[in-house]
Structures are given as structure tokens and as C-alpha cells.
Design an enzyme around this catalytic site. Structure first.
Site, mmCIF file in Angstrom:
data_model
loop_
_atom_site.group_PDB
_atom_site.id
_atom_site.type_symbol
_atom_site.label_atom_id
_atom_site.label_comp_id
_atom_site.label_asym_id
_atom_site.label_seq_id
_atom_site.Cartn_x
_atom_site.Cartn_y
_atom_site.Cartn_z
ATOM 1 C CG HIS A 73 -2.341 0.279 0.967
ATOM 2 N ND1 HIS A 73 -2.910 0.314 -0.281
ATOM 3 C CD2 HIS A 73 -3.355 0.556 1.832
ATOM 4 C CE1 HIS A 73 -4.204 0.592 -0.180
ATOM 5 N NE2 HIS A 73 -4.489 0.743 1.087
ATOM 6 C CG ASN A 86 -8.974 3.781 4.143
ATOM 7 O OD1 ASN A 86 -8.283 3.463 3.179
ATOM 8 N ND2 ASN A 86 -9.527 2.895 4.939
ATOM 9 C CG ASP A 105 -1.782 0.430 -3.337
ATOM 10 O OD1 ASP A 105 -1.965 1.573 -2.860
ATOM 11 O OD2 ASP A 105 -2.529 -0.526 -3.078
ATOM 12 C CG ASN A 116 -11.085 2.140 0.718
ATOM 13 O OD1 ASN A 116 -12.108 2.198 0.027
ATOM 14 N ND2 ASN A 116 -10.838 1.122 1.516
#
Length: 185
Positions: free
Chosen positions: A19, A66, A91, A112
Site C-alpha cells: 500500500h 483512507n 498502488d 479507498n
């Protein structure tokens, strides 16, 4: 001015995870001798990079993935940057490991961080560079993106990160269309 946002999660717990590919690309760009020192601004680590075409702002939101939209919105508003001069690096589990994909605009695709940026900007019309981190292969998505690359994946990702950093420099100089033709293969 151009704004390059690298998405990731702050802290050593997330360093090296799939991530955090956006952070790693920006870290590589920040190694330039034309890069300033990191500063805490806009709920992010911000580095100014001087390029021939002007100033480039490297932004690594520290709001966690997020909630990245707040940080992006603050930077864009403060500098009054047109969205055509914004690039988000992140990513993508829907791309094969190491594959790059530029887009001039588009949906969040289930990511997200992009979803939150889209919500805060009120549009899907900003460029993004997605870096393929491979699919979960049976594991839960959250475990996959918060996991680290396997030893056999490392060489592919090291090359992809180098190429992504080069691609960002091409984007700064020549824009999204050129990058889509050059790097989307």
C-alpha cells in the site's frame, strides 16, 4: 506549480508494504539534489522540488490512506493548483506486479485513498499513476495490501518504482497524454 501526491500509510509499521508504493516513489524523487527538506504541512510531509518548468510539490499525506483527500485538498487549495497539475501515485491490486498505468481521470476503482481524494475534490478529473502490486492470491485484500513483497517480487518492484519515478518526471515535463503513450503497455 505541479503537485505530486504519493499515497501510503505513515509509520514504521507500514514501511515496505504494498500500500505504500506511492510513498516509495516520492521518496526516490526526494533524493534529487534539487529537493528541499521535508516539512510538515497540509497533514502531510511536503518536499519542494525545483525543476526547469518550475516548482514541484511532493506530498505524502500522513492522514492514513483512507483519509488522504483532506491533505490533497488542503495543498491544492493553498497553492490554487489547477487539477490538471495534480498527479496521484498509488498502488493497484488490479494490475499485475510492477505494471504501470497512467490515467488522465477515472473512477477510484475500489481504492479507498483515491475514493477519499475524489470525495474531497468533488471530481474524478485528476491524473493518477497506478503501480501494480499484484492480486491477493486467495488472501484477504487488506492483508495483501498491508503485507510486504515476497523476496521473489522485490526485483520486479524495485524496477517498477524506478520506472515510476522516471515516469513522474516525464509527466512533469510533458503531461499525462505522453506518459499514457510511453508507460501504459
Amino acid at each position: 506549480m505541479k503537485v505530486i501526491v504519493g499515497l501510503g500509510n505513515p509509520g514504521s509499521r507500514y514501511a515496505g508494504t504494498r500500500h505504500n508504493v506511492g510513498y516509495v516513489v516520492l521518496d526516490l524523487l526526494a533524493e534529487s539534489p534539487r529537493a528541499g527538506r521535508p516539512q510538515a504541512r497540509f497533514q502531510a510531509q511536503v518536499i519542494e522540488l525545483s525543476e526547469e518548468g518550475g516548482k514541484v510539490l511532493l506530498v505524502k499525506p500522513e492522514t492514513f490512506m483512507n483519509l488522504s483527500g483532506r491533505s490533497v485538498r488542503q495543498a491544492v487549495d493553498f497553492y490554487q493548483v489547477p487539477l490538471g497539475d495534480l498527479l496521484v501515485v498509488c498502488d493497484d491490486v488490479n494490475l499485475p506486479l510492477g505494471k504501470l498505468r497512467f490515467r488522465a481521470q477515472g473512477s477510484h476503482g475500489g481504492h479507498n485513498g483515491l475514493r477519499d481524494i475524489q470525495a474531497h475534490l468533488g471530481t474524478m478529473e485528476y491524473a493518477r499513476l497506478r503501480v501494480g502490486v499484484g492480486s491477493p492470491d486467495g488472501s484477504e485484500l487488506v492483508d495483501h495490501v498491508l503485507g510486504r513483497f515476497r523476496p521473489g517480487e522485490r526485483a520486479v518492484m524495485d524496477e517498477a518504482i524506478q520506472t515510476a519515478a522516471q515516469a513522474v518526471m516525464v509527466w512533469i515535463a510533458k503531461g499525462t497524454e505522453v506518459c499514457m503513450n510511453q508507460y501504459n503497455g
